[in-house]
Enzyme design. Sequence first.
Site, short mmCIF file in Angstrom:
data_model
loop_
_atom_site.label_atom_id
_atom_site.label_comp_id
_atom_site.label_asym_id
_atom_site.label_seq_id
_atom_site.Cartn_x
_atom_site.Cartn_y
_atom_site.Cartn_z
CG ASP A 277 -2.33 0.69 0.75
OD1 ASP A 277 -2.22 1.97 0.50
OD2 ASP A 277 -3.33 -0.06 0.83
CG HIS A 319 -14.75 -0.36 -6.33
ND1 HIS A 319 -15.63 -0.50 -5.73
CD2 HIS A 319 -13.69 0.13 -5.61
CE1 HIS A 319 -15.35 -0.43 -4.47
NE2 HIS A 319 -14.05 0.07 -4.33
C1 LIG Z 1 -10.80 0.50 -0.74
S1 LIG Z 1 -9.30 0.27 -0.23
C2 LIG Z 1 -9.25 -1.36 -0.42
C3 LIG Z 1 -8.35 -2.01 0.64
C4 LIG Z 1 -8.33 -3.50 0.82
N1 LIG Z 1 -7.81 -4.07 -0.75
C5 LIG Z 1 -9.88 -4.11 0.69
O1 LIG Z 1 -10.53 -5.04 0.13
O2 LIG Z 1 -10.48 -4.06 1.90
C6 LIG Z 1 -8.36 1.05 -1.28
C7 LIG Z 1 -6.56 0.88 -0.82
O3 LIG Z 1 -6.04 1.20 -2.04
C8 LIG Z 1 -4.88 1.94 -1.50
N2 LIG Z 1 -4.14 2.99 -2.47
C9 LIG Z 1 -4.67 4.14 -3.19
N3 LIG Z 1 -3.84 4.31 -4.17
C10 LIG Z 1 -2.87 3.53 -3.94
C11 LIG Z 1 -1.69 3.69 -4.69
N4 LIG Z 1 -1.44 4.42 -5.92
N5 LIG Z 1 -1.00 2.56 -4.54
C12 LIG Z 1 -1.06 1.67 -3.61
N6 LIG Z 1 -2.29 1.69 -3.06
C13 LIG Z 1 -3.13 2.79 -3.03
C14 LIG Z 1 -5.37 2.90 -0.26
O4 LIG Z 1 -4.55 3.49 0.58
C15 LIG Z 1 -6.56 1.95 0.41
O5 LIG Z 1 -5.89 0.92 1.17
#
Ligand SMILES: C[S@@+](CC[C@H](N)C(=O)[O-])C[C@H]1O[C@@H](n2cnc3c(N)ncnc32)[C@H](O)[C@@H]1O
Length: 418
Positions: A277, A319
């Site tokens: 992340d 999404h």
């Molecule tokens: C909706 S959460 C999903 C978390 C987990 N995968 C779940 O299913 O519960 C989206 C995640 O994407 C991460 N995220 C957003 N942009 C990102 C990036 N450019 N690189 C890595 N992670 C990212 C956010 O920090 C967050 O933890």
Amino acid sequence: MENPSKSPTLVELAERILKDAKIIEGAVGKSPTFQEDTLKDLPQEFESTRKALVDSIETIGALVQGSDGLTGRIYGPLYKGSDLTVLEVLYHFRIPQAVPLEGSISYGELAEKCNADAVQLMRVLHLAMTNHLFWEPKKGFIAHTADSRLLATDEAAFNSVGMSISENQPALHSLAKAMKRWPGSQEPNQTAHALANETELPFYKFLQSHPERLKLFNARMKTLAKGSGSENIRNIVQGYPWQLIEKGTVVDVGGAGGHLSIALAKKYPEMKFIVEDLAIDKSQLTSDLEDRVSFIQHDFFKPQPVKDADVYLLSLILHNWPDKYSVEILRALVPALKPGARVLVSERLIPEPGEVPNSEMKEFYTSDIVMMTLMNAKSHTIEDMKELFGRADGRLKFTKAYGVEGSWRKICEAVWTP
Ligand SMILES: C[S@@+](CC[C@H](N)C(=O)[O-])C[C@H]1O[C@@H](n2cnc3c(N)ncnc32)[C@H](O)[C@@H]1O
């Protein structure tokens, strides 16, 4: 959606309502009231009956009101917009917290506690009561119902209302303007949310520069995690044949605090997990799993650093992004993939029209529109998912959508086939 000329008769609907109400009441043993929500303990297997009951009730309500009722529903007293205005007042004046959990309070005393005008407050609360928020045990006094008590006692639920009021509602009101200004935009900052907030920042960056609103957003995520979040874990753990991976390695891309990897690691003691992340958060990791669940900082738009893993899991990631960026996220995996590697994309897929009742379809389309207003992102159908894999790389072959019975959360699998 059903063929409008073939809607069930009023009597058929009433019979369905009676049948389903008996099933649900039998399942919990005690009918809910506005003071006690016994249905919060409804076993999972009765969820589809609950949804069918809600749908029949909505259908019979709309049919009985007739087409005059439709105008009434949109412009008249039942218009949802005024309900949201009520919530906005409750939120800004912190009214639920000012009403005692037991007993009642006069409008005058409440107004003083909330620093509001007593007559205006009473008028707003009268409307709130039509939605079973508060009640008047005697004239001039109000007390809690189950719903208003929840807002008073559960700060995350209260903040979740705040998030809807601060982010979703203004953005929804600006959607038409945004559609005119940037038709079909695939940029996360050309959105209704950006217009409503007069910003050029995309949603998440905007929140980071407004910490008090980020707090509300995180509260919203926390309330979602209570219900659908655990459905997320259940679907990931039970909805895929992980035994196929045996002693393999799973990369949990955008895995946040690793809650999915941790749940999987507990069930599959031979598998290894790497959670990626933007920031590392090990707060949920227990020492017994430290040798099998590790964390690295990684931006998923950059080339994937963990080569030759067996699975790359993207749960609730695509999404949140316009398609153009979802394709980039998938493409960034390609340099790391070994033949046979699996890319799993998990999220709630939109069913085909008619596959689920209208009221459930409304939830799917509402969340799709919220994605559009906030981020120019979208909810996907299974066809969308196949297309995204294909656009990312023709060698990423879509095989199947897995998932637990009865859930629209699906795990779409593509296998790297060079
Ligand atoms: C909706 S959460 C999903 C978390 C987990 N995968 C779940 O299913 O519960 C989206 C995640 O994407 C991460 N995220 C957003 N942009 C990102 C990036 N450019 N690189 C890595 N992670 C990212 C956010 O920090 C967050 O933890």
